[in-house]
Design an enzyme around this catalytic site. Structure first.
Site, PDB file in Angstrom:
ATOM      1  N   ASP A  31       0.873  -1.175   0.000  1.00 53.58           N
ATOM      2  CA  ASP A  31       0.000   0.000   0.000  1.00 53.58           C
ATOM      3  C   ASP A  31       0.910   1.224   0.000  1.00 53.58           C
ATOM      4  O   ASP A  31       2.090   1.133   0.339  1.00 53.58           O
ATOM      5  CB  ASP A  31      -0.872   0.002   1.261  1.00 53.58           C
ATOM      6  CG  ASP A  31      -2.132   0.843   1.117  1.00 53.58           C
ATOM      7  OD1 ASP A  31      -3.230   0.259   1.055  1.00 53.58           O
ATOM      8  OD2 ASP A  31      -2.021   2.087   1.073  1.00 53.58           O
ATOM      9  N   ASP A  33       3.012   2.016  -4.792  1.00 57.13           N
ATOM     10  CA  ASP A  33       2.125   2.896  -5.542  1.00 57.13           C
ATOM     11  C   ASP A  33       1.692   2.083  -6.754  1.00 57.13           C
ATOM     12  O   ASP A  33       2.492   1.828  -7.659  1.00 57.13           O
ATOM     13  CB  ASP A  33       2.860   4.164  -5.962  1.00 57.13           C
ATOM     14  CG  ASP A  33       2.023   5.073  -6.863  1.00 57.13           C
ATOM     15  OD1 ASP A  33       0.916   4.654  -7.289  1.00 57.13           O
ATOM     16  OD2 ASP A  33       2.477   6.191  -7.161  1.00 57.13           O
ATOM     17  N   VAL A  34       0.436   1.641  -6.776  1.00 55.49           N
ATOM     18  CA  VAL A  34      -0.010   0.708  -7.804  1.00 55.49           C
ATOM     19  C   VAL A  34      -0.001   1.309  -9.202  1.00 55.49           C
ATOM     20  O   VAL A  34      -0.120   0.584 -10.192  1.00 55.49           O
ATOM     21  CB  VAL A  34      -1.418   0.154  -7.490  1.00 55.49           C
ATOM     22  CG1 VAL A  34      -1.374  -0.780  -6.291  1.00 55.49           C
ATOM     23  CG2 VAL A  34      -2.433   1.276  -7.287  1.00 55.49           C
ATOM     24  N   ASN A  84      -6.451  -5.232  -5.296  1.00 53.79           N
ATOM     25  CA  ASN A  84      -7.525  -4.659  -4.498  1.00 53.79           C
ATOM     26  C   ASN A  84      -7.510  -3.133  -4.461  1.00 53.79           C
ATOM     27  O   ASN A  84      -8.558  -2.508  -4.317  1.00 53.79           O
ATOM     28  CB  ASN A  84      -7.440  -5.201  -3.063  1.00 53.79           C
ATOM     29  CG  ASN A  84      -8.293  -4.419  -2.101  1.00 53.79           C
ATOM     30  OD1 ASN A  84      -9.511  -4.531  -2.085  1.00 53.79           O
ATOM     31  ND2 ASN A  84      -7.645  -3.599  -1.276  1.00 53.79           N
ATOM     32  N   TYR A  90     -17.027   5.801 -11.627  1.00 46.67           N
ATOM     33  CA  TYR A  90     -16.544   4.683 -10.814  1.00 46.67           C
ATOM     34  C   TYR A  90     -16.961   3.365 -11.457  1.00 46.67           C
ATOM     35  O   TYR A  90     -16.149   2.449 -11.627  1.00 46.67           O
ATOM     36  CB  TYR A  90     -17.100   4.789  -9.396  1.00 46.67           C
ATOM     37  CG  TYR A  90     -16.764   3.609  -8.515  1.00 46.67           C
ATOM     38  CD1 TYR A  90     -15.486   3.447  -7.981  1.00 46.67           C
ATOM     39  CD2 TYR A  90     -17.733   2.655  -8.195  1.00 46.67           C
ATOM     40  CE1 TYR A  90     -15.183   2.371  -7.169  1.00 46.67           C
ATOM     41  CE2 TYR A  90     -17.437   1.582  -7.382  1.00 46.67           C
ATOM     42  CZ  TYR A  90     -16.158   1.432  -6.868  1.00 46.67           C
ATOM     43  OH  TYR A  90     -15.855   0.365  -6.065  1.00 46.67           O
ATOM     44  N   LYS A 109     -14.855  -0.001 -13.002  1.00 45.91           N
ATOM     45  CA  LYS A 109     -15.058  -1.365 -12.509  1.00 45.91           C
ATOM     46  C   LYS A 109     -15.562  -2.287 -13.614  1.00 45.91           C
ATOM     47  O   LYS A 109     -15.290  -3.490 -13.612  1.00 45.91           O
ATOM     48  CB  LYS A 109     -16.015  -1.354 -11.316  1.00 45.91           C
ATOM     49  CG  LYS A 109     -15.425  -0.668 -10.083  1.00 45.91           C
ATOM     50  CD  LYS A 109     -14.081  -1.281  -9.683  1.00 45.91           C
ATOM     51  CE  LYS A 109     -13.530  -0.711  -8.401  1.00 45.91           C
ATOM     52  NZ  LYS A 109     -12.254  -1.340  -7.992  1.00 45.91           N
ATOM     53  N   ILE A 115     -20.325  -2.517   0.978  1.00 45.84           N
ATOM     54  CA  ILE A 115     -19.627  -3.130   2.104  1.00 45.84           C
ATOM     55  C   ILE A 115     -19.399  -2.075   3.177  1.00 45.84           C
ATOM     56  O   ILE A 115     -19.159  -0.901   2.880  1.00 45.84           O
ATOM     57  CB  ILE A 115     -18.282  -3.726   1.650  1.00 45.84           C
ATOM     58  CG1 ILE A 115     -18.496  -4.680   0.464  1.00 45.84           C
ATOM     59  CG2 ILE A 115     -17.599  -4.445   2.800  1.00 45.84           C
ATOM     60  CD1 ILE A 115     -19.404  -5.860   0.742  1.00 45.84           C
ATOM     61  N   THR A 136     -17.367  -0.287   4.916  1.00 41.34           N
ATOM     62  CA  THR A 136     -16.002   0.228   4.951  1.00 41.34           C
ATOM     63  C   THR A 136     -16.080   1.740   4.798  1.00 41.34           C
ATOM     64  O   THR A 136     -17.159   2.301   4.568  1.00 41.34           O
ATOM     65  CB  THR A 136     -15.155  -0.337   3.796  1.00 41.34           C
ATOM     66  OG1 THR A 136     -15.763   0.059   2.543  1.00 41.34           O
ATOM     67  CG2 THR A 136     -15.076  -1.865   3.841  1.00 41.34           C
TER      68      THR A 136
END
Length: 273
Positions: free
Chosen positions: A43, A69-70, A96, A165, A169, A200, A202
């Protein structure tokens, strides 16, 4: 040590989880470790990953933290070097990491679209490419593996305030299917599947509920949650991170060895209603 022993065991496997500092990523990393995998938590918030890894190691599991850093090709390549030094193996990648940007389409900006595309789509491409280059036959590790991409039900159905968004996805879903077929056809031994959570509990889920309020669908967050649970989710509750971790564990394990290119919805029946 309370190791999870089941048909979904990951003993001897090495797993990488991106976005592992909190939420779904943290829950999946913990589940993988408890199932017997050596887990690399990655992460941009490396301090949080280090804390979680230390806790897992104290409990008798195997875990290591790394800053990732993805969106950086260099970071992904550096991760493979650390993996080689640490375990010289790579069996599971959970892509993820991601961000949520909501709002009405007419109010979204080009800058928002560029940002969410980079984090939610390009990162999955980079992670998938890096993993398959290492997992395929005669590669750095060459054991094959399982790649799991976090998508969303917003990548399957339309949701107010989720246009950009949901578009990212949906792209993750499509990238998953194309890469799954490609890797299977070329005999790479690498499976690729997508997970599609519903709402979810979160921080990101809370943000999505607030977004329904901000665009005027409901007057407050409590009514948003009540509407979802009473009228839109047949099972009558929001999801939790363990619901997603359990599904990820199945896709990571050999129990799903004949499963590739699927979209696994974990949404309490939302998409089926």
């Amino acid at each position: 040590m309370n190791k999870t022993l089941s048909v979904f065991g990951l003993e001897g496997k090495v797993a990488v989880v991106s976005g592992a500092a909190a939420g779904i990523g943290e829950a999946c990393a913990r589940a993988f470790a408890q199932a017997g995998a050596a887990v690399m938590l990655s992460d941009i918030d490396v301090a949080a990953c280090e804390r979680i890894a230390a806790e897992l190691n104290e409990q008798g599991f195997e875990a290591k933290a790394i800053r990732l850093d993805v969106t950086s090709e260099a970071d992904w390549q550096a991760l493979t070097v650390v993996l080689q030094d640490w375990k010289n193996r790579w069996d599971v990648l959970l892509n993820n990491a991601g961000i949520y940007i909501g709002g009405l389409l007419e109010n979204n900006s080009s800058a928002q679209v560029s940002k969410i595309n980079q984090v939610n789509i390009e990162s999955v491409f980079l992670g998938t490419r890096t993993a398959v280059e290492c997992m395929k036959p005669n590669a750095m590790f060459g054991h094959g593996g399982s790649i799991i991409n976090l998508s969303s039900i917003a990548g399957l159905v339309g949701v107010p305030g989720h246009s950009i968004y949901g578009a990212t996805k949906g792209a993750v879903r499509s990238l998953t299917k194309h890469s799954a077929v490609e890797f299977a056809k070329f005999g790479y031994g690498v499976r690729v599947n997508s997970l599609h959570p519903g709402l979810i509990e979160t921080a990101m889920g809370d943000q999505a509920l607030q977004d329904f309020v901000d665009i005027g669908v409901v007057p407050n967050v409590d009514e948003a949650a009540t509407l979802l649970k009473s009228a839109m989710i047949p099972m009558g509750r929001l999801g939790n991170v363990q619901d997603i971790a359990n599904a990820a564990l199945f896709l990571a394990s050999d129990a799903s060895s004949y499963v590739t290119g699927v979209e696994l919805t974990v949404d309490g029946g939302f998409c089926a209603a």
